[in-house]
Design an enzyme around this catalytic site. Structure first.
Site: not given
Length: 614
Positions: A277, A359, A387
């Site tokens: 990344k 979540e 969610r």
């Protein structure tokens, strides 16, 4: 940009040699840093996916084949290579290029993406539709290892592996989601990061042995028996995938070879790709989390921290409270920096819990904490708490458990657009039994309401606050369910939260036009004190109710029938709101001061004699 300027469609990539493709990757990274530094956006994730995207576009025909991104914040390179490079000056701007995949924007975008962990499920649905309807196209899902911390990913993987469908799941393994990954899946992938060079051998072996099918079949069976005796299967193989990898995610030739090999199998394949990344931009490589989502910045200097926002104030106050109350626990779903919980994680590591991109699990875990006497505070973006709706009702509300939800990024969030606006929290939170919903409009009110939520309300409670900083309103009137700001007599402007600032602006504009307006600020959205608010409206002969929430289930729906005077509702509407700056979006929705003032004038013109409509 010698090579990049020649790429107008994926077909142009076929003309380049591998050394040229490597140079193209460098040019794309330079382009990304330049454009994102001007408009803001997701940088580190896109820098890490350059070679992978180039290889994908050389192997797949994305006009026909379906390539499904997970989250989608790594799709900038994909957009560059599919004819949208010329639009990058408008990235994330109102009316411009979206920062996420958007089928209405391009035929190359297979599916809208903004939330994590759903890509395998979506891709499997596409593969099954292809098989059932006799289609002829390939299907791939690109999922990051961070998204594998979400349970939906495993539901999709489990079903896809057992399906036998021809599809490829590409695991983009950069050991990060936004912060370093947590949990068992991260440890599993660490053990799989081996066997360099094995993939090329395997592909050549298959090519040669195809000439001798009987011998290949015998050898394959023998190899599988030996492997099962001496080498345990990894999780993906046990789910039914043919596992390939890991592959160097920054080697285009190796990536292309692996992708072509994956397409040779008539079954689900998982291709494990290792990437870095932030690759190619040293500042992002050194601190990928800081360069995940950025505002405009100077590429030579890097990202600088802005002033404190609601998230920072929340995190600081929670730390202060936790020093005196050992029951307070902080929970996040891979968003500690964004929700202001990084200081808490450093000061109270034994009371800080990052569950990854999960979540629903976070809500249920918080319920378990509350049942045993802790006071869990789950800091979560409004759009992501959606969610966990089932868990809000089943695990928290039914037992009336004291869980505190710090609902960040409520209302309009700006350039991330429709997948990230906190448009629905007012509706879904108010539908949860026993849930108290508070709406601070200033930093001072956030501090006071957080104390109230932790210490005074022994039931589920949510604090709804926006992204960014406070506006002109800096007072603290949080001690009552609602409060009057100013004593106008012609029209009442009713609002809450950060919209208080727009309401005050509207009142000033109306005053300059000879209209006396009062602002009524609601502090407690649920339970709603409609009778009290009606009393506060008197003697006004009309009301405008302004909300940064969707129309269905909004506060105005309930209030309009209770006020006893004509009322107009201004909100985010019944559809979805596009991307753009928050001021631009408010203006387009008539939710800014001018729009509210205009609505008030229009409404008053319809009842000039002050009589109520019948």
């Amino acid at each position: 940009m010698e090579l990049l300027d020649k790429i107008n469609s994926p077909a142009d990539l076929a003309q380049l040699s591998y050394p040229e493709l490597d140079r193209l990757a460098e040019e794309i990274r330079d382009f990304l840093v330049d454009r994102v530094s001007k408009n803001g956006g997701h940088l580190a994730s896109n820098l890490g996916a350059v070679e992978l995207t180039i290889a994908l576009e050389r192997v797949y025909n994305t006009e026909r084949d379906r390539v499904v991104f997970d989250v989608g914040h790594q799709s900038y390179v994909y957009k560059i290579l599919t004819g949208r490079r010329g639009m990058f000056d408008t990235l994330r701007e109102f009316g411009g290029l979206s920062g996420f995949p958007k089928p209405s924007e391009s035929v190359h975008d297979a599916f809208i993406a903004g939330h994590a962990s759903n890509s395998v499920s979506v891709a499997l649905g596409m593969a099954r539709a292809r098989t059932a309807l006799g289609g002829d196209y390939e299907v791939a899902a690109i999922i990051g290892d961070g998204a594998l911390s979400g349970g939906l990913a495993y539901e999709g993987l489990s079903n896809a592996g057992a399906s036998g469908e021809r599809m490829v799941v590409i695991l983009n393994d950069n050991e990060m989601s936004i912060e370093p990954n947590v949990g068992g899946i991260s440890q599993l992938l660490s053990r799989l990061r081996v066997r360099s060079g094995y993939l090329n051998f395997k592909r050549n072996y298959r090519r040669v042995m195809r000439r001798f099918p009987a011998l290949y079949k015998f050898n394959h069976r023998l190899k599988e028996r030996v492997k099962h005796i001496f080498i345990p299967d990894n999780t993906f193989s046990e789910m039914g995938f043919y596992y390939l990898g890991p592959v160097d995610g920054h080697d285009i030739k190796q990536l292309e070879s692996a992708l072509r090999m994956a397409l040779e199998f008539d079954q689900p394949v998982l291709l494990h790709v290792k990437t870095r990344k932030g690759k190619g931009y040293p500042l992002a490589e050194a601190d990928p989390a800081a360069y995940h989502g950025v505002g405009p910045f100077d590429p030579k200097i890097g990202v600088k921290k802005g002033g404190d926002g609601f998230s920072d104030v929340f995190g600081s106050e929670l730390c202060r409270m936790a020093r005196d109350d050992g029951r307070i626990m902080a929970v996040t779903a891979a968003m500690a920096p964004g929700t202001g919980l990084s200081p808490f994680s450093r000061e109270f590591p034994e009371r800080f819990f990052d569950v990854g991109i999960a979540e629903g699990h976070a809500v249920s875990m918080a319920a378990g904490m509350a049942k045993q006497g802790a006071v869990p505070v789950f800091a979560v973006y409004s759009t992501f708490l959606q969610r966990g709706y089932d868990m809000l009702i089943h695990d928290v509300a039914l037992q009336r458990l004291h869980v505190v939800f710090a609902v960040d990024r409520a209302g309009l969030v700006g350039s991330d657009g429709e997948t990230h606006h906190g448009a629905f929290d007012v509706s879904y939170l108010r539908s949860v039994p026993y849930m108290t919903v508070l709406a601070p409009a200033s930093f001072a009110e956030l501090r006071s309401m957080l104390h109230m939520a932790v210490r005074d309300i022994n039931l589920p409670v949510a604090l709804r606050y926006p992204r960014g900083g406070e506006g002109r309103y800096r007072d603290d009137l949080s001690s009552k369910p609602a409060a009057v700001i100013g004593g106008g007599t012609d029209v009442a402007i009713i609002t809450y939260g950060i919209m208080t600032n727009e309401a005050l602006d509207a009142a000033d504009m109306l005053r300059a036009r000879g209209i006396s307006a009062r602002v009524i600020k609601i502090n407690m959205l649920n339970p709603l004190s409609a009778a009290q608010i009606r009393g506060m409206c008197s003697p006004c002969r009309a009301a405008v109710i302004a909300e940064d929430a969707c129309a269905q289930g909004c506060i105005g729906e309930e209030l309009r029938g209770e006020l006893g005077c004509p009322a107009e509702l201004i909100n985010l509407g019944h559809g979805v709101v596009t991307h753009g700056s928050v001021p631009e979006l408010r203006r387009s929705l008539s939710l800014d001061g001018e729009g509210i003032a205009a609505a008030a004038e229009r409404l008053l013109s319809e009842v000039p004699d002050g009589k109520e409509e019948t």
